[in-house]
Design an enzyme around this catalytic site. Structure first.
Site, PDB file in Angstrom:
ATOM      1  N   ASP A  40       0.481  -1.087  -0.504  1.00 57.39           N
ATOM      2  CA  ASP A  40       0.314  -0.255  -0.129  1.00 57.39           C
ATOM      3  C   ASP A  40       1.015   1.403  -0.363  1.00 57.39           C
ATOM      4  OD1 ASP A  40      -2.305  -1.127  -0.292  1.00 57.39           O
ATOM      5  OD2 ASP A  40      -2.618  -1.063   2.632  1.00 57.39           O
ATOM      6  N   LYS A  62      -3.052   4.226  -4.023  1.00 56.20           N
ATOM      7  CA  LYS A  62      -3.153   5.199  -4.535  1.00 56.20           C
ATOM      8  C   LYS A  62      -2.487   5.874  -5.201  1.00 56.20           C
ATOM      9  CE  LYS A  62      -7.047   7.523  -3.030  1.00 56.20           C
ATOM     10  NZ  LYS A  62      -7.745   8.831  -1.633  1.00 56.20           N
ATOM     11  N   MET A 176      -7.614   8.757   9.540  1.00 62.01           N
ATOM     12  CA  MET A 176      -8.061   9.090   8.081  1.00 62.01           C
ATOM     13  C   MET A 176      -8.842  11.041   8.288  1.00 62.01           C
ATOM     14  SD  MET A 176      -9.481   5.853   6.930  1.00 62.01           S
ATOM     15  CE  MET A 176      -9.857   4.918   8.091  1.00 62.01           C
TER      16      MET A 176
END
Ligand code: SAH
Length: 261
Positions: A40, A62, A176
């Protein structure tokens, strides 16, 4: 299941919050033995570099174009690689079972008859708090901890036990939360937390460029905006934050309302 015998073990490994020395010995051994590492965005390069030369690396986070490998594709990739007989390490930031979707991947492996193991990691809450000098519990100040996601999928932090947080005996750790910081701080105040409740945001915790902003839940959004903190950042809220000035041991920057700690 007989057609599945021969699939390799998939190790879901927590890489910890960033400092490569916070990797467990078991995680280190699994990386050293990997044929392929699926990792990740939050996994530090120093940890990836522990893989032997020749180990394949597959990025599942991402990318700069904000395209994220869909979870289904990650799941299928793990199954395909394991069935191909490759020793797969699925490397995740922090702990795989804390806001890491490791459990979804493990469920998928289980459904497909692929053997797997979970190697826990130091989660951002313990790593970042320790390196910011904030004990998550402290006798007489905080007796419990709530880990909550600030992604607010259902629009609020409604599931938090506010009564306990209001009594001041709970440390609230929000993962987050950066994108929703204003809404979160507003909700904390609307839920009865005194606006002067101590709060900290730790950016890049445990890494050499760690920064911590100390404020109150009322001033936190402005302070974090003024310092342009970015992800990954973790919020710690509660009386324990006030212990940080006396417990600073890690050099990187801590910024308070009135300057540096
Ligand atoms: N499984 C991970 C959490 C993944 S969710 C764990 O156990 O830590 C990603 C969030 O974790 C980020 O948005 C941030 O809130 C937090 N985080 C992870 N690493 C961090 C770091 N080094 N510094 C600050 N926050 C971090």
């Amino acid at each position: 299941m007989s057609q599945l015998s021969g699939a390799s073990l998939v190790s879901l490994v927590g890489a910890g919050p960033g400092d490569p020395e916070l990797l467990t010995l078991k995680g280190y051994a699994r990386i050293q033995g990997a044929d392929v590492v699926v990792y990740d965005r939050l996994v530090s390069t120093a940890i990836l570099d522990l893989a032997p030369p020749g180990t394949s690396r597959i990025f599942a986070g991402k990318a700069a174009n904000h395209h994220r490998m869909p979870q289904d594709e990650i799941n299928d990739t793990l199954v395909r690689l394991a069935r191909g007989g490759r020793r797969v390490v699925r490397l995740k930031g922090g702990d795989p079972f804390i806001f890491g979707r490791g459990s979804e991947e493990a469920q998928h492996l289980a459904r497909n008859g692929i053997p797997f193991e979970i190697v826990p990691g130091i989660t951002a809450a313990s790593g970042c708090a320790a390196y910011a000098g904030i004990p998550l519990t402290h006798r007489g100040i905080s007796e419990s901890i709530i880990f909550v996601t600030g992604q607010l999928r259902d629009g609020s932090l409604a599931h938090v036990d506010w009564e306990s947080v209001r009594r001041g005996a709970t440390t609230l750790v929000i993962y987050m939360g950066l994108a929703n910081i204003e809404r979160i701080c507003r909700e904390l105040i609307d839920s009865g937390l005194p606006p002067a409740t101590p709060a900290a945001v730790i950016e890049n915790g445990t890494l050499p460029d760690q920064r911590t902003v100390h404020a109150t839940i009322a001033s936190l959004p402005d302070r974090v905006g003024a310092e342009s903190l970015r992800a990954p950042s973790l919020f710690v809220i509660g009386g324990v934050v006030d212990l940080a000035p006396a417990l600073q041991w890690f050099a990187p920057a801590a910024i308070t309302e009135s300057g540096r700690l």
